[in-house]
Structure formats: structure tokens, C-alpha cells
Design an enzyme around this catalytic site. Structure first.
Site, PDB file in Angstrom:
ATOM      1  N   ASP A  55     -11.446   2.839   3.653  1.00  0.00           N
ATOM      2  CA  ASP A  55     -11.844   1.457   4.199  1.00  0.00           C
ATOM      3  C   ASP A  55     -13.713   1.187   3.539  1.00  0.00           C
ATOM      4  O   ASP A  55     -13.979   0.184   3.797  1.00  0.00           O
ATOM      5  CB  ASP A  55     -11.521   0.434   5.087  1.00  0.00           C
ATOM      6  CG  ASP A  55     -10.498  -0.240   5.044  1.00  0.00           C
ATOM      7  OD1 ASP A  55      -9.743  -1.003   4.138  1.00  0.00           O
ATOM      8  OD2 ASP A  55      -9.490  -0.693   6.412  1.00  0.00           O
TER       9      ASP A  55
ATOM     10  N   GLN B 112      -5.386  -1.858  10.034  1.00  0.00           N
ATOM     11  CA  GLN B 112      -4.572  -3.368   9.150  1.00  0.00           C
ATOM     12  C   GLN B 112      -6.146  -4.459  10.197  1.00  0.00           C
ATOM     13  O   GLN B 112      -5.492  -4.388  11.104  1.00  0.00           O
ATOM     14  CB  GLN B 112      -3.168  -3.384   8.536  1.00  0.00           C
ATOM     15  CG  GLN B 112      -3.193  -4.714   7.864  1.00  0.00           C
ATOM     16  CD  GLN B 112      -4.158  -4.707   6.332  1.00  0.00           C
ATOM     17  OE1 GLN B 112      -3.630  -3.575   5.729  1.00  0.00           O
ATOM     18  NE2 GLN B 112      -4.191  -5.658   6.340  1.00  0.00           N
TER      19      GLN B 112
ATOM     20  N   LYS C  57       0.732  -0.981  -0.023  1.00  0.00           N
ATOM     21  CA  LYS C  57      -0.065  -0.059  -0.114  1.00  0.00           C
ATOM     22  C   LYS C  57       0.524   1.555   0.008  1.00  0.00           C
ATOM     23  O   LYS C  57       0.613   2.715  -0.749  1.00  0.00           O
ATOM     24  CB  LYS C  57      -0.694   0.244   0.847  1.00  0.00           C
ATOM     25  CG  LYS C  57      -2.308  -0.708   1.263  1.00  0.00           C
ATOM     26  CD  LYS C  57      -2.785  -1.259   2.383  1.00  0.00           C
ATOM     27  CE  LYS C  57      -3.778  -2.604   2.435  1.00  0.00           C
ATOM     28  NZ  LYS C  57      -4.681  -3.094   3.844  1.00  0.00           N
TER      29      LYS C  57
HETATM   30  N1  GUN Z   1      -7.626  -6.967   6.013  1.00  0.00           N
HETATM   31  C1  GUN Z   1      -8.340  -8.003   5.064  1.00  0.00           C
HETATM   32  N2  GUN Z   1      -8.266  -7.595   4.641  1.00  0.00           N
HETATM   33  C2  GUN Z   1      -9.041  -5.725   4.812  1.00  0.00           C
HETATM   34  C3  GUN Z   1      -9.179  -4.468   3.894  1.00  0.00           C
HETATM   35  O1  GUN Z   1      -9.762  -5.182   3.252  1.00  0.00           O
HETATM   36  N3  GUN Z   1      -8.641  -3.369   4.757  1.00  0.00           N
HETATM   37  C4  GUN Z   1      -7.886  -3.661   6.003  1.00  0.00           C
HETATM   38  N4  GUN Z   1      -7.513  -2.665   7.111  1.00  0.00           N
HETATM   39  N5  GUN Z   1      -7.671  -4.727   7.097  1.00  0.00           N
HETATM   40  C5  GUN Z   1      -7.599  -6.067   5.725  1.00  0.00           C
END
Ligand code: GUN
Length: 294
Positions: A120, A97, A53
Site C-alpha cells: 500500500d 483494508q 483484489k
Molecule cells: N481503502 C480505500 N483505499 C484504500 C487503499 O488504497 N488501501 C487500503 N488498504 N485500504 C483502502
């Protein structure tokens, strides 16, 4: 005939390139879209995602900040980080996350992020906006990416029967919302299956578009797919494999070879949905910056 591959890496890259002019325009107005990613602990898969990211942001000339907390961090510590990021004018998007360590209440944390920075799309305000089709809401990156894969691959969804396997808040439920909307990549008849669905194969075999997000390696077999269907595999599972250097390999929630022998089109794992989720997170961060600037 074997199914045609839907290449998420290629589509994701093309979409990232399309973001460049908008980022440049925002920067000219003195707004550099900024994303903060918070990682608690050292889950190896999460570390990989977080690095990817950050790199994707750098590559597009966006600002990125990664905040790392130890695995035993207290919830109050994480909430204090979120409060700081909520108030930081250079940060437009905040992502915590998941999964979080057990001592931390995930709901409390996700609800503390101000909705305008919740890229998100997990805050109830954004969940509600997405459910009613308000475009200022943030669409969760994974279902948003799946929808873009369908649109960009020319998969017709209007009037089609879309069957979603999995009812998670991250994928299944928002996926159903997006496909039920009116418009491009939507207007589908939607069915959601889950672990309690009776004779799940009888339902998945009705799907023109089958989207699988349940987190069970190779659960969907070839005989659960309608001939000519489009199969989107959201699963990413590590399975032991002594013949590989790392001792494991990645497989989806779909038995790929079996399904590819029946389907018209299918996404691979890796290289299907995965690259799209990061792309759509970047789109959401740019949307957040635009909405903040306007
Ligand atoms: N862990 C797995 N998928 C995601 C997601 O889409 N967002 C976040 N923040 N964590 C994740």
C-alpha cells in the site's frame, strides 16, 4: 465539444496483461507473487474491493490469501495476524483494508507491516522513499494508477500545472510527490488544494491537469474547470437514487456532465481510476516479490 473519456478499465487490463511474463519468470524461479488482504468487519464497499483484489490475483496466477476478522476484533488480534504474515515466505505483499473499526489504532497497525511487504506504501519508510524518488519504495496504488493513466493516455505533464484537490495520505500527498519527480508522467508544477483553500475555483481553473480526491460528491462543477483541461476524478461516492435497483448510484467528486462539457479529457466514475488502483496493487506485489527474490 465534449471531453474524450479516459478508459481506466481498458488501460488497467492492458497493464495487467503486461505483468503476465514477469509473473511467469518469477514462478520459474520458484517465486509465486503472493498478496494477503486483511479485512476487519463487514463494510459492504470494502468487501467488494477485497473480493476484486483476490480475483485479480487468481486471474494472473498470483497467490492470494484473504484474512477476515470480526468487526469487534481486538487490535492485538490484528497485530498477531500481521506478525504471522510478516514472517510468511509465501506472502510478498500485505494490505490491511481501510477504514478499520474504531477500537483499532490505524497508525499502529500500518506501521507494524514490514516495509518490504507494505504494498500500500503507507509505512513511513515507503512514504519517505517515494518522497525522495527511491524506486524500491512502494507507490500508493491510487496515485500510482492516476500517473499511469496520464502516461498511457499521452497527457503531457512536463511543465504543466497539476492541481490536486485533497491532501490525504492515501491520495493527495503521494500524488503531489509523484508529479514533482523528474521523468515520465511527472515534471509538473504542483498545487495542492484542500478544505481550507480560499477561493478554490480560482485555483482549480488554473489546472492543465486537475486531480480531484476529496470525497465530496460532485464538488467540482463545470465552472471550476479550465477549458481544455484533463480531469481525473478519484472520488467514489454512493448517493441515494430511488430510480436504481440498489437504491443508490456511484458518483465522483466531479459533476461529470458539467466538467465533460468543458474539459478535453476526463475519467468516468466508475471505470476511471478505480480499475487502475487494483492493477497498481498487483504491480506493487510483483515488485515486492522481485525485490524479495533478487
Ligand atoms: N481503502 C480505500 N483505499 C484504500 C487503499 O488504497 N488501501 C487500503 N488498504 N485500504 C483502502
Amino acid at each position: 465539444m465534449r471531453a474524450e473519456l479516459i478508459d481506466g478499465k481498458k488501460i488497467g487490463q492492458a497493464m495487467r496483461a503486461e505483468l503476465r511474463p514477469e509473473i511467469a519468470a518469477l514462478r520459474q524461479r520458484g517465486v509465486t507473487p503472493g498478496l494477503a488482504v486483511v479485512l476487519v468487519g463487514e463494510d459492504p464497499a470494502s468487501q467488494v474491493y477485497v473480493r476484486m483484489k483476490g480475483r485479480a490475483c487468481d486471474d494472473l496466477g498470483m497467490r492470494s490469501e484473504t484474512i477476515r476478522l470480526p468487526a469487534d476484533a481486538a487490535e492485538a488480534e490484528l497485530l498477531a495476524v500481521i506478525e504471522r504474515l510478516n514472517a510468511d515466505p509465501e506472502i510478498h505483499g500485505i494490505l490491511v483494508q481501510l477504514p478499520l473499526p474504531k477500537q483499532i489504532n490505524e497508525t499502529r497497525v500500518l506501521h507494524r507491516i514490514v516495509p518490504g511487504k507494505d504494498v500500500d506504501g503507507f509505512h513511513p519508510e515507503n512514504v519517505g522513499k517515494v518522497a525522495i524518488g527511491d524506486p524500491t519504495g512502494f507507490r500508493p496504488a491510487t496515485p500510482y494508477g492516476v500517473q499511469q493513466l496520464l502516461v498511457r493516455s499521452g497527457v503531457p505533464t512536463s511543465g504543466a500545472h497539476a492541481v490536486i484537490v485533497g491532501r490525504s495520505n492515501i491520495v493527495g500527498r503521494p500524488m503531489a510527490s509523484l508529479l514533482l519527480h523528474k521523468g515520465k508522467g511527472a515534471d509538473a508544477t504542483v498545487t495542492v488544494c484542500h478544505s481550507r483553500t480560499r477561493d478554490i475555483g480560482a485555483v482549480t481553473r488554473q489546472a492543465d491537469v486537475l486531480i480531484v480526491a476529496m470525497g465530496k460528491p460532485e464538488f467540482v462543477r463545470g465552472d471550476m474547470v479550465k477549458p481544455g483541461a484533463v480531469v481525473i476524478d478519484v472520488g467514489v461516492n454512493r448517493v441515494d437514487d430511488a430510480t436504481t435497483e440498489k437504491g443508490y448510484r456511484l458518483v465522483g467528486d466531479v459533476a461529470f456532465e458539467e466538467a465533460a462539457a468543458v474539459a478535453a479529457r476526463i475519467t468516468p466514475v466508475p471505470g476511471g481510476v478505480g480499475p487502475m488502483t487494483i492493477t497498481m496493487l498487483l504491480y506493487n506485489t510483483v515488485q515486492a516479490a522481485r525485490q524479495w527474490a533478487d
